[in-house]
Scaffold this active site. Structure first.
Site, PDB file in Angstrom:
ATOM      1  CB  CYS A   1      38.620  16.307 -35.553  1.00 28.75           C
ATOM      2  SG  CYS A   1      39.347  16.829 -34.033  1.00 28.75           S
TER       3      CYS A   1
ATOM      4  CD  GLU B   1      41.490  16.124 -42.117  1.00 24.51           C
ATOM      5  OE1 GLU B   1      41.818  16.803 -41.127  1.00 24.51           O
ATOM      6  OE2 GLU B   1      40.361  16.139 -42.612  1.00 24.51           O
TER       7      GLU B   1
ATOM      8  CB  CYS C   1      31.478  12.380 -31.126  1.00 23.37           C
ATOM      9  SG  CYS C   1      32.305  11.102 -30.179  1.00 23.37           S
TER      10      CYS C   1
ATOM     11  CB  CYS D   1      47.748  15.761 -34.744  1.00 26.04           C
ATOM     12  SG  CYS D   1      46.091  15.128 -34.467  1.00 26.04           S
TER      13      CYS D   1
ATOM     14  CB  CYS E   1      33.373  14.779 -34.085  1.00 30.81           C
ATOM     15  SG  CYS E   1      34.918  14.322 -34.864  1.00 30.81           S
TER      16      CYS E   1
ATOM     17  CB  CYS F   1      35.578   8.343 -36.701  1.00 27.78           C
ATOM     18  SG  CYS F   1      35.510   7.942 -34.938  1.00 27.78           S
TER      19      CYS F   1
HETATM   20  N1  SAH Z   1      38.624   9.270 -31.228  1.00 30.07           N
HETATM   21  C1  SAH Z   1      39.589   9.832 -30.364  1.00 30.07           C
HETATM   22  C2  SAH Z   1      40.655  10.679 -31.037  1.00 30.07           C
HETATM   23  C3  SAH Z   1      40.238  11.596 -32.147  1.00 30.07           C
HETATM   24  S1  SAH Z   1      39.343  13.045 -31.739  1.00 30.07           S
HETATM   25  C4  SAH Z   1      38.926  10.608 -29.241  1.00 30.07           C
HETATM   26  O1  SAH Z   1      37.700  10.660 -29.219  1.00 30.07           O
HETATM   27  O2  SAH Z   1      39.597  11.090 -28.352  1.00 30.07           O
HETATM   28  C5  SAH Z   1      40.479  14.089 -30.914  1.00 30.07           C
HETATM   29  C6  SAH Z   1      39.828  15.120 -30.009  1.00 30.07           C
HETATM   30  O3  SAH Z   1      39.223  16.180 -30.766  1.00 30.07           O
HETATM   31  C7  SAH Z   1      38.733  14.525 -29.176  1.00 30.07           C
HETATM   32  O4  SAH Z   1      38.787  15.008 -27.862  1.00 30.07           O
HETATM   33  C8  SAH Z   1      37.503  15.024 -29.902  1.00 30.07           C
HETATM   34  O5  SAH Z   1      36.397  14.961 -29.084  1.00 30.07           O
HETATM   35  C9  SAH Z   1      37.919  16.414 -30.296  1.00 30.07           C
HETATM   36  N2  SAH Z   1      37.097  17.055 -31.328  1.00 30.07           N
HETATM   37  C10 SAH Z   1      36.330  16.477 -32.263  1.00 30.07           C
HETATM   38  N3  SAH Z   1      35.669  17.394 -33.002  1.00 30.07           N
HETATM   39  C11 SAH Z   1      36.037  18.611 -32.519  1.00 30.07           C
HETATM   40  C12 SAH Z   1      35.694  19.971 -32.854  1.00 30.07           C
HETATM   41  N4  SAH Z   1      34.866  20.249 -33.844  1.00 30.07           N
HETATM   42  N5  SAH Z   1      36.262  20.958 -32.128  1.00 30.07           N
HETATM   43  C13 SAH Z   1      37.134  20.680 -31.120  1.00 30.07           C
HETATM   44  N6  SAH Z   1      37.492  19.433 -30.774  1.00 30.07           N
HETATM   45  C14 SAH Z   1      36.956  18.403 -31.452  1.00 30.07           C
END
Ligand code: SAH
Length: 367
Positions: A356, A91, A115, A104, A118, A111
């Protein structure tokens, strides 16, 4: 498999075209379209139609093709679901903002970081993206911006309908960029060199891979670094971000401080605000209680940083809830009281599943 013309050198492209009986000047014509991000051959109006058809049957322009394009209701955000040559999907999101046009980009298909909040990580990681695959995401956005000029869309939020260039890049899409560090560096070099995007307009977001941050320091370009912190204690952070078992908060922050000191840049701290539903169906605060706000303030006091508070975007598969607007403000008030620079991230394209990895995931599930 079709030949990807964008990935050929000038010499290779000339040879490819001469095999199709084309004169030498054709290479430059086609290269020019490729560099503009032409999504197909049909748009290349200065190329004879027979050749366009022929090319379409044996080649493709970019290493990504658009599977889906979604627009937010205000027209400011466009989200693309793209397919790579091996059918993996990624995406990217174009955000037309008051300060410019920001894209973005994803750095991996999927990934591996796991986390807990996510969507991107739910199906694991498939592979790293190449420099050209990451760069092509910018070209897709750039092409889209050029089309704005010819559409009857309302004036951009920045009031400038002629502002048709990508000006900012955030590496915050699917994937962990510092698990694909060399290609991501190659991509940033290319974006800077080929598209003139300044280092200070590029932001890389990481969950905190310490050796990767050190590599960025060694690389030496003054980009912006964003750390996905999401919790002020190792205990809580390890529960929601498995990477914290490998690189502890203090190590991540020490490496980040070193980065910001080298470039005199402000560090961006990302902090998702998470709630959880209790038995009564009410949302309880998870990582954003007043106590955690105090702990976060203590952790960051005196640092040159800005805390971006991100209300959690709902992901059906995940067992969290979004806190109320009031709870978000209460958390922010404590940071402000403690002298911590903070803002709440504006949610863009919420109506098009811009959180994301949602689009990719839903497409896989056939939604
Ligand atoms: N792996 C990298 C970049 C991708 S995620 C990182 O961890 O920074 C980009 C951002 O979006 C990160 O801060 C991540 O924690 C956040 N993110 C992931 N899922 C999300 C969600 N459901 N709502 C809001 N932010 C989210």
């Amino acid at each position: 498999m079709k030949k990807i013309l964008f990935d050929l050198t000038d010499a290779e492209l000339t040879e490819f075209l001469s095999e199709l009986g084309q004169p030498r000047f054709r290479m430059k014509q086609i290269r020019d379209w490729l560099n503009r991000g032409a999504p197909n051959f049909d748009v290349m109006k200065n190329v004879p139609i027979d050749l366009r058809k022929k090319l379409d049957s044996v080649a493709q322009t970019l290493p990504v093709s658009i599977v889906k394009k979604l627009e937010s209701s205000d027209g400011a955000t466009t989200k693309f679901l793209l397919e790579l040559n091996d059918c993996e999907q990624i995406e990217c999101v174009l955000m037309r903002t008051s300060y410019g046009n920001s894209v973005c980009v994803s750095s991996q298909a999927g990934c591996a970081m796991g986390c807990k909040f996510c969507a991107s990580t739910l199906l694991g990681v498939k592979r790293n993206l190449t420099v050209s695959e990451i760069f092509s995401q910018i070209l897709v956005a750039q092409w889209e911006l050029r089309q704005d000029k010819f559409s009857d869309k309302p004036i951009r939020p920045n009031g400038d309908a002629n502002n048709n260039d990508v000006s900012h890049i955030v590496i915050m899409g699917t994937g962990e960029p510092l698990q694909n560090t060399e290609n991501v560096i190659g991509f940033m070099e290319r974006a800077n060199h080929d598209m003139g995007i300044g280092w200070r307009r590029i932001t890389l977001s990481t969950c905190g891979i310490v050796p990767g941050i050190k590599r960025l320091i060694e690389w030496g370009r003054p980009i912006n670094l964003a750390i996905s912190l999401h919790a002020p204690t190792d205990e809580l952070r390890s529960k929601i971000m498995p990477i914290n078992n490998k690189y502890k908060l203090s190590d991540v922050l020490a490496a980040s401080d070193e980065f910001t000191a080298t470039h005199n840049r402000q560090l961006m701290i990302e902090y998702i605000l998470l709630g959880k539903k209790n038995d009564k169906g009410e949302t309880e605060l998870y990582n954003c209680t007043p106590e955690y706000a105090e702990k976060l303030s203590n952790l960051l006091r005196g640092k040159n940083c800005m805390v971006n508070l991100i209300p959690w975007n709902t992901v059906d598969e995940r067992d969290f809830a979004s806190p109320s607007g009031n709870a978000v403000h209460r958390f922010q008030d404590i940071l402000i009281k403690n002298g911590i620079h903070t803002r709440i991230r504006r949610e863009r394209g919420n109506d098009i599943g811009s959180a994301c990895g949602q689009l990719r995931l839903n497409n896989k599930k056939g939604k």
